[in-house]
Write an enzyme that holds these catalytic residues in place. Sequence first.
Site, PDB file in Angstrom:
ATOM      1  N   LYS A 159      13.489 -22.091  17.535  1.00 21.24           N
ATOM      2  CA  LYS A 159      12.345 -21.570  16.812  1.00 21.24           C
ATOM      3  C   LYS A 159      12.334 -22.086  15.372  1.00 21.24           C
ATOM      4  O   LYS A 159      13.382 -22.432  14.822  1.00 21.24           O
ATOM      5  CB  LYS A 159      12.402 -20.033  16.757  1.00 21.24           C
ATOM      6  CG  LYS A 159      12.229 -19.330  18.078  1.00 21.24           C
ATOM      7  CD  LYS A 159      12.383 -17.828  17.887  1.00 21.24           C
ATOM      8  CE  LYS A 159      12.217 -17.081  19.207  1.00 21.24           C
ATOM      9  NZ  LYS A 159      10.845 -17.112  19.707  1.00 21.24           N
TER      10      LYS A 159
ATOM     11  N   ARG B 167      11.133 -14.244  30.481  1.00 23.33           N
ATOM     12  CA  ARG B 167      10.637 -14.195  31.870  1.00 23.33           C
ATOM     13  C   ARG B 167      11.719 -14.590  32.874  1.00 23.33           C
ATOM     14  O   ARG B 167      11.694 -14.147  34.019  1.00 23.33           O
ATOM     15  CB  ARG B 167       9.399 -15.088  31.996  1.00 23.33           C
ATOM     16  CG  ARG B 167       9.650 -16.551  31.770  1.00 23.33           C
ATOM     17  CD  ARG B 167       8.388 -17.320  31.409  1.00 23.33           C
ATOM     18  NE  ARG B 167       7.904 -16.961  30.074  1.00 23.33           N
ATOM     19  CZ  ARG B 167       6.792 -17.444  29.522  1.00 23.33           C
ATOM     20  NH1 ARG B 167       6.052 -18.312  30.197  1.00 23.33           N
ATOM     21  NH2 ARG B 167       6.417 -17.079  28.324  1.00 23.33           N
TER      22      ARG B 167
END
Length: 488
Positions: free
Chosen positions: A265, A339
Site C-alpha cells: 500500500k 476475501r
Amino acid sequence: MTAIQTAALTPALISFDLETLATVPGRIALFVEGEVPRSLAARRLDRLSRGMLSKAMGSEAWGKVKPGEALELAHLPGLVAEAVQLIRLPKKATSDETRKAGASVTRARGKADILVLAEGVARLEDLFLGLMLRAYDFTTYKTGEQTVKGAVNVSVPEGEAALEAARAVAEGVIFTRDLVNEPANVLTTMEFAERLTGLRDLGVHVEVLDEEELERLGMRLLLGVGVGSECPSKVVVMTWKGSDAEPFALVGKGVCFDTGGISIKPAGGMEEMTMDMGGAGVVAGVMKTLALRKAKAHVVGLVGLVENMPDGRATRPGDIIRSMKGDTVEVINTDAEGRLVLADVLWYAQERFKPTGIINLATLTGAIIVALGSEHAGVFSNDDALCGAFLKAAAAESEGAWRMPMGPAYDEKLKSRLADMMNVGGREGGAITAAQFIKRFIKEGQAWVHLDIAGVTLGKGDTGLAPKGATGWGVRSLNRLVADLLER
C-alpha cells in the site's frame, strides 16, 4: 504485552430527594420535552433558580436544540451545582433520540459528578446505552496525567433490568472498539486469540486452530495471506449454545495489520490498517454480548486471524493457490487478501456447522467507501429474507446499512486464464466483484449475507455514540438480529 481492556461505564442507580436539589454539587442533567418546565424536577429547578429554567426554555437557543441534544446552563442562582444540562427528549422519543440524549450527558462529562434525573424517561435501556457508549475513551497508551472523570448517578425507579440489558450490549461494543483501536504491535494474531479465549469465563466455548491444523484442513488461501509474517495465522471458533437449535454462523476477517503484502500500500494512511481486523472484532463483540445476556440462541463465531506483510516467503502476484473448497485462485493483487481469508473460513464454517444462516463481516474494499462513504456499510446477499431481517435490525439500531447489487455479469471480471478465478476484478464495481468472489465459496441453498464495513469501522470524528476512532458498528445490529430471528 496485554493491554488493560476498557470497561463500559456503569452508572449508579440512586434514589434522590428533590428537596435537596439546591445543595447538589457537580452537574445536573435533566430531560425536558418542550418550552415549559413541566416535570416535578424541572419545576423544582425553575423555582430554585428564580425562573432561569423557564427563561432558558423560552429562548431562541433552546428552540434550535433537536431531540437528544442539550443546552448548557452554567452557575444558575440558587444552586450549588456548577451546571445544569437541559436535554430535549419528547415523551414519545425514538430509541435513537433517547440514546443521543444519554450520550449528551457523558459527552460533556468532566471531573465533576453528574446527577441524572431520569424519572419519566420511557426508554430507559436506550438511555443507559447512550450514557455508556459515549463515555468510552481509549487512553491505554497515554502516559501523561489522566483526568479522573466524575461519577454518573441516575435517579430513576426500578431501572436495574434496563441497566443490565444495556450493559450487555455496551460491553460487547466496547470490546470491539478496544480490539480495533489497539496497535498491531500489541494486537498480534497470538494476542487477539488470547483475548478471545477470555470469553470462556462467560460460558463461550473457544477453540484456537493453529497453522498445522489449518494446513491439514487445506486452508491454503488463508495461510497464503499470512505466510510473509512472523505472526502465525490462526482461526478462532467461538460457540455460544443457548438453545438446542441448529447454529447460526458469524464469520469475521481478522487481518491484524495489512501492508498489502508484495502489492504494498502507499504510506499515507497505512497506520489505519490496524483496523483491518474490524470484522473479527465485531464478531467477538457480538459473542460477548450474547454471553453476557444469556441469549437463548445457538450462534457460532469464526474469525480468521492473519497479518499481511511483505517478506521473502510472501505470496506473489501471479501465484496460484488452491482453496479449502478445492477451487484454484490466481492472486493478481496481494492487497485483496481479506476475501482469501473469508473464502476458507466460510467454507470451513459450512462444512463443520451446516448453519441455518451465515453472515460475514470484513473491512474489505476501498470501493465501498467511494460508493457509500462512512454512513453505511455495504450489504450483499443471496437471500432476501435473511438480508431483509438484517436491514430491519440495522435500521432499528440506527446503524447505516445499504443493500448493493450482485449478479452473474460481474463474474466475468473474475475469470482467470490460468486458474478457476482471479482474486480481483478491476476497479469498476470493486466492492461488488469482491462480494461475487466470496459468493463462490457459499454452498448452494445456504442463506448468506456479506457486510463490507470498511467505511463504518473507524470514525474520522465524533459519531454521536462514539468519539473519534473505533465505532463498534455492527454489534448492536447483529445482537438484535439474533434476538429477532433466533429467540422468538
